[in-house]
Design an enzyme around this catalytic site. Structure first.
Site, mmCIF file in Angstrom:
data_model
loop_
_atom_site.group_PDB
_atom_site.id
_atom_site.type_symbol
_atom_site.label_atom_id
_atom_site.label_comp_id
_atom_site.label_asym_id
_atom_site.label_seq_id
_atom_site.Cartn_x
_atom_site.Cartn_y
_atom_site.Cartn_z
ATOM 1 N N GLU A 1 0.841 -1.203 -0.131
ATOM 2 C CA GLU A 1 0.038 -0.165 -0.133
ATOM 3 C C GLU A 1 0.764 1.220 0.026
ATOM 4 O O GLU A 1 0.792 2.147 0.960
ATOM 5 C CB GLU A 1 -0.969 0.044 1.135
ATOM 6 C CG GLU A 1 -1.908 -1.331 1.198
ATOM 7 C CD GLU A 1 -3.045 -1.159 2.068
ATOM 8 O OE1 GLU A 1 -3.002 -0.335 2.887
ATOM 9 O OE2 GLU A 1 -3.952 -1.837 2.022
ATOM 10 N N GLU B 1 -4.355 -8.601 0.201
ATOM 11 C CA GLU B 1 -4.815 -8.502 1.520
ATOM 12 C C GLU B 1 -6.418 -8.408 1.443
ATOM 13 O O GLU B 1 -7.122 -7.856 0.440
ATOM 14 C CB GLU B 1 -4.313 -7.366 2.081
ATOM 15 C CG GLU B 1 -3.818 -7.274 3.345
ATOM 16 C CD GLU B 1 -3.100 -5.992 3.928
ATOM 17 O OE1 GLU B 1 -2.124 -5.661 3.461
ATOM 18 O OE2 GLU B 1 -3.845 -5.319 4.496
HETATM 19 C C1 GAL Z 1 -4.243 -2.360 5.308
HETATM 20 C C2 GAL Z 1 -2.676 -2.604 5.646
HETATM 21 C C3 GAL Z 1 -2.426 -3.525 6.700
HETATM 22 C C4 GAL Z 1 -3.176 -3.184 7.992
HETATM 23 C C5 GAL Z 1 -4.601 -3.295 7.413
HETATM 24 C C6 GAL Z 1 -5.598 -3.469 8.420
HETATM 25 O O1 GAL Z 1 -4.544 -1.786 4.514
HETATM 26 O O2 GAL Z 1 -1.929 -3.018 4.325
HETATM 27 O O3 GAL Z 1 -1.033 -3.480 7.070
HETATM 28 O O4 GAL Z 1 -2.978 -2.083 8.302
HETATM 29 O O5 GAL Z 1 -4.930 -2.493 6.215
HETATM 30 O O6 GAL Z 1 -7.227 -3.419 8.042
#
Ligand code: GAL
Length: 823
Positions: free
Chosen positions: A419, A496
């Site tokens: 990100e 993710e």
């Molecule tokens: C994402 C990020 C992670 C964590 C996650 C929590 O956007 O890449 O490191 O913060 O959100 O939902």
């Protein structure tokens, strides 16, 4: 010949035993013991004659921050623990006799954070990034006359430097490496498998040999390959000449017939023993563990040995809960085994290079790994993050990560970032993306690169996504089809997903989608999360709809310290402190809690990712005062059908895939307020105390049952231990699960009794926990309150063989005792 082979084989294994694991050499001395530590600035502590006699004595690995205490003045986002400030480590030692006239290097597998190192008062170097290993040649600084040497290390982790708990200290191993002038370089072998079929594996070995002498060296480089059973299966050698004070790469390939390939089910491991001979004398031996496998990524998916595999993946942070970031092999092994039991076959090391040990375990357990370098590049997410060091260190850090990790069969992709805020920067973002991509390719062209991107459509429009081989997509299940249509040639996967949150054993009724709850906990009905989050079911659905997607990496497999979303902070790039909901200070994202105890979500994933029959029921059945009220009962199973009984009375049989459960779902880029999930079965049941029981059917036959009974008053402590025997090596661990039960052995789901521990014998209690994200009790205490009826004690062996006995006591409860043998 056979006898000679066998002898060589056993000699080889002796070398392995002596030298520890991957890349270690016979002359490597583990330098973890007997350090002195001081947790403040200490003027002059780099000097050889500095008096450190009052400093605390300890052995590594060590994470000073996990010792606490928790305090609101530290950032809840980083676990509310004292991870910033200055820490000094010093070690006194005599140079081993064997080092005279040799090349001596001091290796740190990682030091958190911003390490500066002195030997006998002389500055030998620094390394800011805490997640990467480094070494210094200290031959010239050492004394060889039998007098004492001193290593001094200053670490300076900064506040506002991380979005999660980073830990602090010499948290990974330290080594003293003694070599002849001619030796294999650090991470000096690069072994690839350009061809791997059922019949043959071609193994290519590029080994960098260093000559630190003032004379040209003529040497022979020999590689012997050993099958998993220790038998030597191939060997190849060549003479090379290395100019004085330089290095040279020897490139040799050979063939292995009928290779036992490495895959996620049978992670077969071969070994390469590299021997450097000079003037008839062996000057260095170097061992590399490898796996013979092929990987391919197409727009239709990921292929391991030509077989399509979907990523049932998890993102994992590096901490191990109550142990902090200190690297214990057993802690990572247990963590990864729990993940495997959930059905996991892939890990994303979010968002930093993992430890050597972690990757060795992934090799051994058959988990494919997405090895990630950074959470930020130049644009800061927090003011003192890696962005401060990026310009100067990024090239070195990412190349070292690739060099260090490129022999691991588990590693299948290099991730240059997560990100990254440069995603949408049309002018420069893509240039940095390209630069990092090129660095990876320079060191290892055999694996693709990736970046986890969360800003669709921006990174595609800014030419950023196009700079990496495989686009990683964060939290965009509803956009897969559109991305595919627009970029039909791009291979894609979900780097993710979900970010669903929950507290183990906590259920809030009625089911509603709230942002936060006054308890500072999150209900385990598995649908609450921040605005970008959604229940696991949603991802399952969109992955099924778009089968070309390579799979997903859920956020996260385990809870971790810090980032207590949905409490305390607004989003993942909010600066400043996250203490609005103190004492909430650790993550709710895990499918498994900080102790390693599965939450309900673990079973939802297991039901979708595994085929061995399983069935799980929720919530607990202690709803005193709510008699007659409706309680939603959920069942997570991979059976065809399930039938629920309340006190023996059927509540109906439901068919998986046909009978749907309506979930309240609301997240960014989702139209609608509900989602009909075919992944969970549910019943609305009027509450009456007693027993709920679910029966699972496969092909019409009853194959499994699971039941939950209303528990009576807490009466006793039940202890169970994860293994019956551990190594008496001073680092092996035993995990003891503590359950508070009623007189009939039912877990008391709300019990929070304080449990006191005492330990006798060949080990000690090193940490306690209960998975409660808002508990401020010390991880280092000899007592812990239960949370939702459970807590955990972690024992560490000493170097003496024998028995460790743990006694657990609690007021008004029958106490309990358990023992483990150490060998
Ligand atoms: C994402 C990020 C992670 C964590 C996650 C929590 O956007 O890449 O490191 O913060 O959100 O939902």
């Amino acid at each position: 010949m056979n006898i000679a082979k066998k002898l060589l084989g056993s000699l080889f294994f002796l070398v392995l035993i002596l030298s520890g694991y991957q890349s270690a050499q016979a002359q490597d001395i583990n330098f973890n013991d007997s350090w002195s530590f001081f947790n403040e600035e200490a003027k002059g502590a780099e000097m050889a004659n500095f008096d450190d006699s009052n400093w605390r004595k300890l052995d590594l690995p060590h994470d000073w921050a996990i010792e606490g205490p928790f305090d609101e003045k530290y950032n809840a986002r980083c676990g509310g623990l004292p991870f910033h400030g200055t820490g000094w480590y010093r070690k006194h030692f005599k140079t081993p006799e064997s080092a005279k006239g040799k090349v001596v290097r001091l290796e740190f597998e990682g030091a958190m954070y911003d390490a500066h190192v002195w030997v006998n008062g002389k500055f030998v170097g620094n390394r800011p990034y805490g997640y990467i290993g480094f070494e210094f040649d200290i031959s010239k600084e050492l004394k060889y006359d039998g007098s004492e040497n001193v290593i001094a290390v200053r670490l300076q982790p900064q506040d506002l430097s991380s979005r999660w708990y980073p830990g602090a200290g010499l948290y990974r191993s330290v080594w003293l490496k003694i070599d002849e002038a001619v030796h294999v370089a650090q991470w000096g072998t690069y072994i690839t498998t350009p061809t791997v079929t059922e019949k043959i594996a071609v193994v290519q070995n590029e080994t960098t040999v260093v000559n630190k002498s003032d004379q040209k060296a003529s040497v022979t480089v020999k590689h012997e390959y050993f099958a998993p059973n220790g038998e030597m299966v191939a060997s190849v050698e060549e003479p090379i000449e290395i100019e004085a004070n330089s290095s040279k790469v020897s490139g040799l390939y050979c063939k292995i017939n009928n290779p036992l390939r490495w895959d996620t089910e049978t992670p077969n491991l071969y070994s390469a023993l590299t021997t450097i001979t000079q003037n008839g004398k062996v000057v260095d031996t170097y061992k590399t563990r490898i796996g013979l496998r092929s990987i391919a990524f197409t727009k239709d998916g990921f292929f391991l040995n030509n077989k399509k595999i979907r990523f049932n993946g998890v993102c994992l942070h590096h901490d191990n809960g109550a142990l902090g970031s200190a690297v214990y092999r057993r802690a990572d092994q247990r963590k990864l085994q729990i993940m495997k039991d959930m059905g996991v076959n892939a890990i994303r090391t979010s968002h930093n290079p993992p430890s050597r040990v972690f990757l060795e375990l992934c090799d051994e357990l058959g988990l494919v790994v997405l090895d990630e370098a950074f959470d930020v590049w130049k644009k800061a997410k927090v003011p003192n993050g890696y962005n401060v060091f990026f310009e100067e260190w990024a090239e070195r850090d990412i190349k070292d990560m690739v060099r260090r990790d490129r022999n691991h069969p588990s590693v299948i992709m290099w991730s240059t970032g997560n990100e990254i805020l440069e995603q949408g920067d049309k002018k420069n973002g893509w240039k940095v993306a390209k630069m990092l991509n090129d660095y990876c390719k320079e060191i290892d062209p055999t694996r693709p690169t990736t970046v986890g991107m969360n800003n669709y459509t921006a990174p595609y429009e800014s030419n950023f996504a196009q700079q990496t081989d495989i686009a990683g997509i964060n939290y965009k299940p509803t956009k897969y089809a559109e991305i595919r249509e627009t970029y039909p040639e791009l291979p894609i996967y979900a780097s993710e997903t979900s970010s669903c949150t929950s507290s183990r054993g906590v259920y809030h009724l009625p089911i509603e989608k709230y942002k936060t709850h006054e308890s500072i906990h999150v209900s385990s009905y598995d649908l609450i999360g921040p605005p970008w989050a959604y229940p696991p079911d949603v991802e399952f659905h969109f992955q099924e709809q778009n089968p070309y997607i390579m799979g997903e990496f859920i956020w996260t497999g385990f809870d971790y310290l810090g980032e207590p979303t949905p409490y305390g902070g607004k989003d993942n790039s909010t600066n400043g402190y996250w203490n609005g909901d103190w004492p909430s200070h650790s993550s709710y994202f895990g499918a498994v809690d900080l102790c390693g105890f599965p939450k309900d979500r673990f079973f939802l994933y297991q039901s979708h990712w595994t085929t061995k029959p399983m069935i799980h029921l929720l919530p607990h059945w202690n709803w005193e005062g709510m008699e007659g009220d409706t309680i939603p009962v959920y069942c997570y199973t991979n059976c065809d059908e399930a039938e629920l009984f309340v006190n023996g009375k059927s509540m109906g049989r439901k068919v998986k895939g046909k009978d749907l459960t309506e979930l309240i779902v609301k997240f960014i880029r989702y139209e609608g307020e509900t989602f009909q999930s075919k992944y969970r079965l549910s019943w609305n049941v009027p509450y009456e105390a007693g027993t709920i029981k679910v029966v699972g059917y496969k092909d019409g036959k009853e194959i499994l049952t699971e039941q939950i009974s209303t528990a009576g008053e807490p009466a006793k402590i039940n202890l169970s231990i994860d293994r019956s025997e551990i190594d008496a090596d001073g680092t092996d661990l035993a995990y003891v699960t503590v359950r508070i039960e009623d007189k009939d052995g039912n877990i008391c789901p709300m019990a929070d009794n304080l449990v006191n521990f005492s330990v006798k014998g060949a080990g000690e209690l090193i940490a306690v926990d209960n998975g409660n994200q808002i508990s401020l009790e010390s991880f280092q205490a000899n007592h812990r309150k239960a949370f939702s009826g459970m807590c955990l004690a972690i024992l560490r062996s000493s170097k003496n063989t024998g028995e460790i006995t743990l006694t657990a006591k609690s007021k008004k409860l029958k106490s309990s005792q358990i023992s483990i043998t150490t060998k």
